[in-house]
Design a protein around this motif. Structure first.
Motif, PDB file in Angstrom:
ATOM      1  N   ALA A 218      24.064  18.163 -35.136  1.00  0.00           N
ATOM      2  CA  ALA A 218      23.148  18.068 -36.280  1.00  0.00           C
ATOM      3  C   ALA A 218      21.918  18.942 -36.070  1.00  0.00           C
ATOM      4  N   ILE A 219      21.395  18.954 -34.854  1.00  0.00           N
ATOM      5  CA  ILE A 219      20.239  19.816 -34.559  1.00  0.00           C
ATOM      6  C   ILE A 219      20.626  21.282 -34.722  1.00  0.00           C
ATOM      7  N   TYR A 220      21.788  21.658 -34.186  1.00  0.00           N
ATOM      8  CA  TYR A 220      22.239  23.047 -34.319  1.00  0.00           C
ATOM      9  C   TYR A 220      22.392  23.425 -35.790  1.00  0.00           C
ATOM     10  N   GLN A 221      23.052  22.579 -36.571  1.00  0.00           N
ATOM     11  CA  GLN A 221      23.267  22.900 -37.980  1.00  0.00           C
ATOM     12  C   GLN A 221      21.939  23.063 -38.711  1.00  0.00           C
ATOM     13  N   THR A 222      20.986  22.199 -38.417  1.00  0.00           N
ATOM     14  CA  THR A 222      19.683  22.273 -39.079  1.00  0.00           C
ATOM     15  C   THR A 222      18.948  23.554 -38.705  1.00  0.00           C
ATOM     16  N   LEU A 223      18.863  23.827 -37.408  1.00  0.00           N
ATOM     17  CA  LEU A 223      18.138  25.026 -36.970  1.00  0.00           C
ATOM     18  C   LEU A 223      18.847  26.309 -37.395  1.00  0.00           C
ATOM     19  N   ALA A 224      20.175  26.329 -37.294  1.00  0.00           N
ATOM     20  CA  ALA A 224      20.909  27.533 -37.693  1.00  0.00           C
ATOM     21  C   ALA A 224      20.747  27.786 -39.185  1.00  0.00           C
ATOM     22  N   THR A 225      20.799  26.742 -39.989  1.00  0.00           N
ATOM     23  CA  THR A 225      20.613  26.908 -41.432  1.00  0.00           C
ATOM     24  C   THR A 225      19.226  27.442 -41.740  1.00  0.00           C
ATOM     25  N   ALA A 226      18.210  26.907 -41.082  1.00  0.00           N
ATOM     26  CA  ALA A 226      16.835  27.370 -41.315  1.00  0.00           C
ATOM     27  C   ALA A 226      16.654  28.819 -40.870  1.00  0.00           C
ATOM     28  N   LEU A 227      17.174  29.167 -39.701  1.00  0.00           N
ATOM     29  CA  LEU A 227      16.996  30.528 -39.184  1.00  0.00           C
ATOM     30  C   LEU A 227      17.783  31.553 -39.992  1.00  0.00           C
ATOM     31  N   VAL A 228      18.995  31.235 -40.350  1.00  0.00           N
ATOM     32  CA  VAL A 228      19.794  32.162 -41.168  1.00  0.00           C
ATOM     33  C   VAL A 228      19.200  32.247 -42.573  1.00  0.00           C
ATOM     34  N   GLY A 229      18.698  31.136 -43.076  1.00  0.00           N
ATOM     35  CA  GLY A 229      18.012  31.171 -44.372  1.00  0.00           C
ATOM     36  C   GLY A 229      16.790  32.084 -44.329  1.00  0.00           C
TER      37      GLY A 229
ATOM     38  N   LEU B  37      18.657  36.202 -35.871  1.00  0.00           N
ATOM     39  CA  LEU B  37      20.029  35.917 -35.444  1.00  0.00           C
ATOM     40  C   LEU B  37      20.122  35.741 -33.930  1.00  0.00           C
ATOM     41  N   ALA B  38      19.316  36.483 -33.183  1.00  0.00           N
ATOM     42  CA  ALA B  38      19.288  36.292 -31.729  1.00  0.00           C
ATOM     43  C   ALA B  38      18.768  34.890 -31.399  1.00  0.00           C
ATOM     44  N   LEU B  39      17.751  34.457 -32.119  1.00  0.00           N
ATOM     45  CA  LEU B  39      17.234  33.102 -31.918  1.00  0.00           C
ATOM     46  C   LEU B  39      18.286  32.054 -32.277  1.00  0.00           C
ATOM     47  N   THR B  40      19.024  32.294 -33.341  1.00  0.00           N
ATOM     48  CA  THR B  40      20.115  31.390 -33.724  1.00  0.00           C
ATOM     49  C   THR B  40      21.169  31.344 -32.621  1.00  0.00           C
ATOM     50  N   THR B  41      21.467  32.484 -32.034  1.00  0.00           N
ATOM     51  CA  THR B  41      22.436  32.545 -30.942  1.00  0.00           C
ATOM     52  C   THR B  41      21.936  31.761 -29.725  1.00  0.00           C
ATOM     53  N   MET B  42      20.645  31.847 -29.446  1.00  0.00           N
ATOM     54  CA  MET B  42      20.076  31.085 -28.330  1.00  0.00           C
ATOM     55  C   MET B  42      20.171  29.580 -28.601  1.00  0.00           C
ATOM     56  N   VAL B  43      19.891  29.179 -29.825  1.00  0.00           N
ATOM     57  CA  VAL B  43      20.022  27.761 -30.196  1.00  0.00           C
ATOM     58  C   VAL B  43      21.479  27.323 -30.027  1.00  0.00           C
ATOM     59  N   ALA B  44      22.403  28.171 -30.439  1.00  0.00           N
ATOM     60  CA  ALA B  44      23.832  27.851 -30.306  1.00  0.00           C
ATOM     61  C   ALA B  44      24.224  27.727 -28.836  1.00  0.00           C
ATOM     62  N   ALA B  45      23.749  28.652 -28.009  1.00  0.00           N
ATOM     63  CA  ALA B  45      24.074  28.601 -26.579  1.00  0.00           C
ATOM     64  C   ALA B  45      23.493  27.341 -25.934  1.00  0.00           C
ATOM     65  N   PHE B  46      22.276  27.004 -26.303  1.00  0.00           N
ATOM     66  CA  PHE B  46      21.649  25.801 -25.758  1.00  0.00           C
ATOM     67  C   PHE B  46      22.412  24.555 -26.192  1.00  0.00           C
ATOM     68  N   THR B  47      22.794  24.498 -27.456  1.00  0.00           N
ATOM     69  CA  THR B  47      23.543  23.356 -27.971  1.00  0.00           C
ATOM     70  C   THR B  47      24.887  23.236 -27.275  1.00  0.00           C
ATOM     71  N   ALA B  48      25.598  24.345 -27.125  1.00  0.00           N
ATOM     72  CA  ALA B  48      26.899  24.320 -26.456  1.00  0.00           C
ATOM     73  C   ALA B  48      26.740  23.873 -24.997  1.00  0.00           C
ATOM     74  N   THR B  49      25.673  24.329 -24.343  1.00  0.00           N
ATOM     75  CA  THR B  49      25.415  23.920 -22.963  1.00  0.00           C
ATOM     76  C   THR B  49      25.184  22.414 -22.875  1.00  0.00           C
ATOM     77  N   LEU B  50      24.387  21.876 -23.797  1.00  0.00           N
ATOM     78  CA  LEU B  50      24.145  20.430 -23.797  1.00  0.00           C
ATOM     79  C   LEU B  50      25.437  19.646 -24.009  1.00  0.00           C
ATOM     80  N   ILE B  51      26.295  20.151 -24.875  1.00  0.00           N
ATOM     81  CA  ILE B  51      27.559  19.457 -25.135  1.00  0.00           C
ATOM     82  C   ILE B  51      28.469  19.524 -23.907  1.00  0.00           C
ATOM     83  N   ILE B  52      28.524  20.672 -23.256  1.00  0.00           N
ATOM     84  CA  ILE B  52      29.350  20.812 -22.049  1.00  0.00           C
ATOM     85  C   ILE B  52      28.838  19.906 -20.932  1.00  0.00           C
TER      86      ILE B  52
END
Length: 161
Positions: free
Chosen positions: A42-53, A80-95
């Motif tokens: 949910a955090i990733y979706q929110t931040l990615a939507t805001a950053l891509v928006g 987009l680089a910031l979105t990628t960092m958020v995605a990497a952080f989120t994936a790391t937390l999930i792993i």
């Protein structure tokens, strides 16, 4: 000379009570790990939507705001680089959550093997990762980041002239 030996029935009951409390704690931690995966998504979706928006707003409004195409392109790439960092952080937390879950489940199996009997709970198998929803959450995150960069490279950046 007499030695005071501990009462084995009291010691056994205390040990069983401690094991039961530990078992409850492990089950609570497993539940928390399961819930965290959804929170992280949910955090990733929110931040990615805001950053891509924001990147799309920059694409649409850069001329009106008096920005040069180079500055606007750099801004879009930065977002987009910031979105990628958020995605990497989120994936790391999930792993990390999956690894914690595996550890807790193994500890749960250790306790049940000792107190209930061997084989009462099957140990988790990392080979079953295709059945875990975390696998698909991570795949979604990776796919969405690749799609964002692909669409940006094909549509947004070339359109900023």
């Amino acid at each position: 000379m007499t030695t005071s030996e501990p009462n084995t029935s009291e010691t056994g009951a205390l040990r069983d009570q401690f094991a039961l409390e530990r078992y409850r704690y492990i089950l609570q931690q497993i539940q928390a790990v399961n819930e965290n995966a959804h929170r992280f998504l949910a955090i990733y979706q929110t931040l990615a939507t805001a950053l891509v928006g924001a990147a799309l707003a920059l694409f649409v409004g850069y001329r009106k705001w008096g920005l040069t195409p180079d500055v606007a392109r750099s801004g879009v790439i930065g977002l987009l680089a910031l979105t990628t960092m958020v995605a990497a952080f989120t994936a790391t937390l999930i792993i990390v959550g999956v690894l914690a879950w595996l550890d807790y489940r193994n500890e749960e199996c250790d306790i049940t093997d000792e107190l209930v009997g061997p084989g009462f709970r099957k140990r988790p198998r990392p080979g079953n990762f295709l059945r875990w929803h975390e696998t698909y959450v991570i795949l979604f995150i990776v796919f969405s980041v690749v799609l964002m960069w692909g669409l940006c490279g094909l549509l947004v950046l070339p359109g900023m002239k």
